[in-house]
Enzyme design. Structure first.
Site, PDB file in Angstrom:
ATOM      1  N   ASP A 114       0.844  -1.186   0.000  1.00 34.94           N
ATOM      2  CA  ASP A 114       0.000   0.000   0.000  1.00 34.94           C
ATOM      3  C   ASP A 114       0.883   1.242   0.000  1.00 34.94           C
ATOM      4  O   ASP A 114       1.818   1.337   0.802  1.00 34.94           O
ATOM      5  CB  ASP A 114      -0.872  -0.003   1.275  1.00 34.94           C
ATOM      6  CG  ASP A 114      -2.315   0.339   1.004  1.00 34.94           C
ATOM      7  OD1 ASP A 114      -2.559   1.454   0.508  1.00 34.94           O
ATOM      8  OD2 ASP A 114      -3.183  -0.509   1.283  1.00 34.94           O
TER       9      ASP A 114
ATOM     10  N   ASP B 249      -3.407   4.460  -2.352  1.00 34.61           N
ATOM     11  CA  ASP B 249      -4.528   4.879  -1.515  1.00 34.61           C
ATOM     12  C   ASP B 249      -5.138   6.191  -2.044  1.00 34.61           C
ATOM     13  O   ASP B 249      -4.406   7.131  -2.364  1.00 34.61           O
ATOM     14  CB  ASP B 249      -3.990   5.086  -0.091  1.00 34.61           C
ATOM     15  CG  ASP B 249      -5.080   5.295   0.924  1.00 34.61           C
ATOM     16  OD1 ASP B 249      -5.840   4.348   1.161  1.00 34.61           O
ATOM     17  OD2 ASP B 249      -5.169   6.408   1.491  1.00 34.61           O
TER      18      ASP B 249
ATOM     19  N   GLU C  15      -6.662   3.269  -6.020  1.00 35.82           N
ATOM     20  CA  GLU C  15      -7.987   3.333  -5.384  1.00 35.82           C
ATOM     21  C   GLU C  15      -8.663   4.609  -5.856  1.00 35.82           C
ATOM     22  O   GLU C  15      -8.295   5.713  -5.435  1.00 35.82           O
ATOM     23  CB  GLU C  15      -7.861   3.337  -3.859  1.00 35.82           C
ATOM     24  CG  GLU C  15      -9.222   3.225  -3.187  1.00 35.82           C
ATOM     25  CD  GLU C  15      -9.268   3.730  -1.753  1.00 35.82           C
ATOM     26  OE1 GLU C  15     -10.253   3.451  -1.060  1.00 35.82           O
ATOM     27  OE2 GLU C  15      -8.333   4.433  -1.329  1.00 35.82           O
TER      28      GLU C  15
ATOM     29  N   HIS D   2     -11.244  -3.714   3.053  1.00 39.40           N
ATOM     30  CA  HIS D   2     -11.267  -3.360   4.469  1.00 39.40           C
ATOM     31  C   HIS D   2     -12.113  -2.125   4.764  1.00 39.40           C
ATOM     32  O   HIS D   2     -12.136  -1.664   5.914  1.00 39.40           O
ATOM     33  CB  HIS D   2      -9.830  -3.129   4.940  1.00 39.40           C
ATOM     34  CG  HIS D   2      -9.203  -1.971   4.220  1.00 39.40           C
ATOM     35  ND1 HIS D   2      -8.894  -2.010   2.872  1.00 39.40           N
ATOM     36  CD2 HIS D   2      -8.878  -0.728   4.635  1.00 39.40           C
ATOM     37  CE1 HIS D   2      -8.405  -0.857   2.504  1.00 39.40           C
ATOM     38  NE2 HIS D   2      -8.385  -0.058   3.557  1.00 39.40           N
ATOM     39  N   ASP D   3     -12.759  -1.560   3.756  1.00 39.18           N
ATOM     40  CA  ASP D   3     -13.616  -0.400   3.963  1.00 39.18           C
ATOM     41  C   ASP D   3     -15.093  -0.723   3.748  1.00 39.18           C
ATOM     42  O   ASP D   3     -15.943   0.134   3.975  1.00 39.18           O
ATOM     43  CB  ASP D   3     -13.249   0.716   2.967  1.00 39.18           C
ATOM     44  CG  ASP D   3     -11.840   1.239   3.160  1.00 39.18           C
ATOM     45  OD1 ASP D   3     -11.403   1.381   4.322  1.00 39.18           O
ATOM     46  OD2 ASP D   3     -11.171   1.501   2.149  1.00 39.18           O
TER      47      ASP D   3
END
Ligand code: GLC
Length: 551
Positions: free
Chosen positions: A101, A212, A282, A346-347
């Site tokens: 990430d 991200d 993302e 994870h969101d």
């Protein structure tokens, strides 16, 4: 095999949230050595091709690692750089690529860069972050000791995106938490420093980056107010009132980001001599025309190998809506661009929570048979559901700021076995960082390995069938018309193979009339294979099948 294609096109990505995968040290939090221990699971049991690791950097953990205090080290909770090197080496030995990430939009407020930046207006790093004077003309957008906020921009995590700094008497911008100040990518020194970070990890041998909130890095240089929302906003993660009341025209998605990502791609290409280094961005943009720009273009320069495609997550779980989302995605792509799909991370709420455990099987078949790179979220392969974390154990700042939007439920520890702590942590550990799901005694890897009809068995078979069929890895996609409303049927064709995927999105039986005979290679119920008359093909409730036509 099509030799023109890269691993990130033919392969399957698996996301690990390191805090929740496997704890070897006994502190209730997962770590890198835990992931090393699970390499056999990743390579042999599952057979995935690449792992994306959520952040493991030193961090005060205000946003569980997405607040980075040092981009070139490992948080002691997770281990050391030596552990990381070992993980990389062992993964590579097993043919698994490692994607890490990269968090460019903001650092932690504890990062030395920000500490310097906030120390005085004259500090050389002042301009590494986004500072602005109070706006005395806009008392409507909030008052603090220093005067009105510079503009009406809002933080994704609630409240204004501006935080007053009493020492230097200016506001700084934070698109997320106030402990996550936004870096100023318009400053060439910031770009140079962040590109050095990328080099650091590329030199160590990482295979790619998940970037991200990639579209946030550039904002309107004039910092104009956002207008009120004129249409329904497709939210950042989950719908939320205040943030969605504005149209986010000026606080993200500025076209100047493309220049940065062209240079980013050129850097990855420089390091791609022996094996391709990739990037997945993302990008929560739901206008296909704007979204597709993040691939770049051959004339001006390429950008992301894959901008994450979140459209399936936003579409209603109905056959026609999902078909539409797939076809809009296919239709948006230039011929050279590669598709991708994701159904969990994870969101987001987990698949089995969103659609129910039965439709979660249909979802797995969809994800692993569409044209494009799939990303699987850890735990979805055993059908983990969101845990209803009691209020006194909730940790996610999003949920603490905006009740109901917490993401703890989808981040709970991986359920490995019936051992105490579900095999996630040593048995003497009395508290895990988040509670286990109530069903961990049944829903765990060990149980499901022995059960030939389990979700894990389904994922394993789907992964194996995908690996064995080039038509699924890179063949063409064509939808089949004239099927019952609750069904979605498509054909994948390539390398002399043709396969049909037939999905029943409903809780009732469906009869389909396709052509000729065929062989069922796999049913989501895992209880039938073999010849079938396709002219009268009966699917049970919530069933999907992969069919090889011809006798
Ligand atoms: C991304 C991450 C999310 C994080 C946010 C801020 O959306 O996926 O977990 O909170 O960025 O970094």
């Amino acid at each position: 095999m099509n030799n023109e294609l890269f691993w990130w096109q033919t392969g399957v990505i698996y996301q690990i949230y390191p805090r929740s995968y496997k704890d070897t040290t006994g502190n209730g939090v997962g770590d890198l050595r835990g992931i090393i221990e699970k390499i056999d699971y990743l390579a042999d049991t599952l057979g995935i091709d690449a792992v994306w690791l959520s952040p493991f950097y030193p961090s005060p953990m205000k946003d569980f690692g997405y607040d980075v205090a040092n981009y070139v080290d490992i948080h002691p909770l997770f281990g050391t750089l030596d552990d990381f090197d070992e993980l990389l080496e062992k993964a590579h030995q097993r043919g698994i690529k490692i994607i890490i990430d990269f968090v460019p939009n903001h650092s932690s407020d504890q990062h030395p860069w920000f500490q310097e930046s906030r120390s005085s207006r004259e500090n050389p790093k002042r301009d590494w972050y986004v500072w602005a004077d109070p706006n005395h003309l806009s008392p409507n957008v909030g008052l603090s000791e220093g005067g009105g906020y510079p503009n009406n921009w809002l933080s994704v995590f609630g409240g204004s995106a501006w935080e007053w700094d009493p020492t230097t008497r200016q506001y700084y911008l934070h698109s997320f938490l106030k402990e996550q100040p936004d870096l100023n990518w318009r400053n060439p020194e910031v770009k140079a420093a962040m590109f050095d970070v990328l080099r650091f990890w590329l030199e160590r041998g990482v295979d790619g980056f998940r970037v991200d909130v990639a579209h946030f890095i550039m904002k309107d240089p004039e910092m104009r107010d956002n207008p009120p929302a004129s249409r329904e906003q497709l939210s950042f993660h989950r719908p939320h009132g205040e943030y969605d009341s504005l149209e986010h025209l000026h606080d993200k998605g500025h076209p100047d980001a493309h220049g940065v990502y062209r240079d980013f791609r050129a850097l990855l290409d420089e390091y791609s001599t022996s094996s391709a280094r990739m990037s997945v961005g993302e990008i929560h943009i739901f206008d296909w025309g704007e979204w597709v720009n993040y691939y770049g273009n051959p004339a001006e320069g390429l950008e992301f190998h894959l901008p994450f495609n979140f459209s399936l997550l936003k579409a209603p779980w109905e056959a026609q809506a999902i078909r539409q989302a797939v076809e809009d995605h296919e239709g948006a792509l230039p011929s050279w661009a590669w598709p991708n799909y994701v159904l969990g991370n994870h969101d987001e709420e987990r698949i089995a929570t969103r659609y129910g455990v039965e439709q979660a099987r249909v979802a797995a078949m969809l994800l692993l048979t569409l044209r494009g790179t799939p990303t699987i979220y850890y735990g979805d392969e055993i059908g983990m559901t969101d845990v209803d974390v009691p209020p006194d154990q909730q940790l996610d700042p999003f949920g603490l700021n905006v009740p109901g939007l917490g993401r703890d439920g989808c981040r709970t520890p991986m359920q490995w076995s019936q051992e105490p702590n579900a095999g996630f942590a040593p048995k003497e550990v009395s508290q895990l960082w988040l509670p286990l799901a109530d069903d961990w005694g049944q829903t765990n890897v060990q149980n499901q390995l022995d059960d030939l009809t389990s979700m894990l068995s389904l994922y394993r078979q789907l992964l194996a069938i995908r690996k064995a069929h080039p038509a699924l890895q890179w063949g063409s996609y064509t939808a089949v018309d004239g099927v019952p409303e609750g069904c979605y049927v498509y054909q994948r064709q390539g390398a002399g193979q043709t396969l049909f995927v037939v999905l029943n999105f409903t809780g009732g039986p469906q009869r389909l009339s396709l052509q000729g005979d065929g062989l069922i290679l796999l049913s989501t119920h895992l209880d039938r294979t073999g010849p079938e008359n396709l002219r009268a093909l009966d699917l049970r409730a919530n069933e999907g099948v992969i069919i090889q036509p011809g006798s």
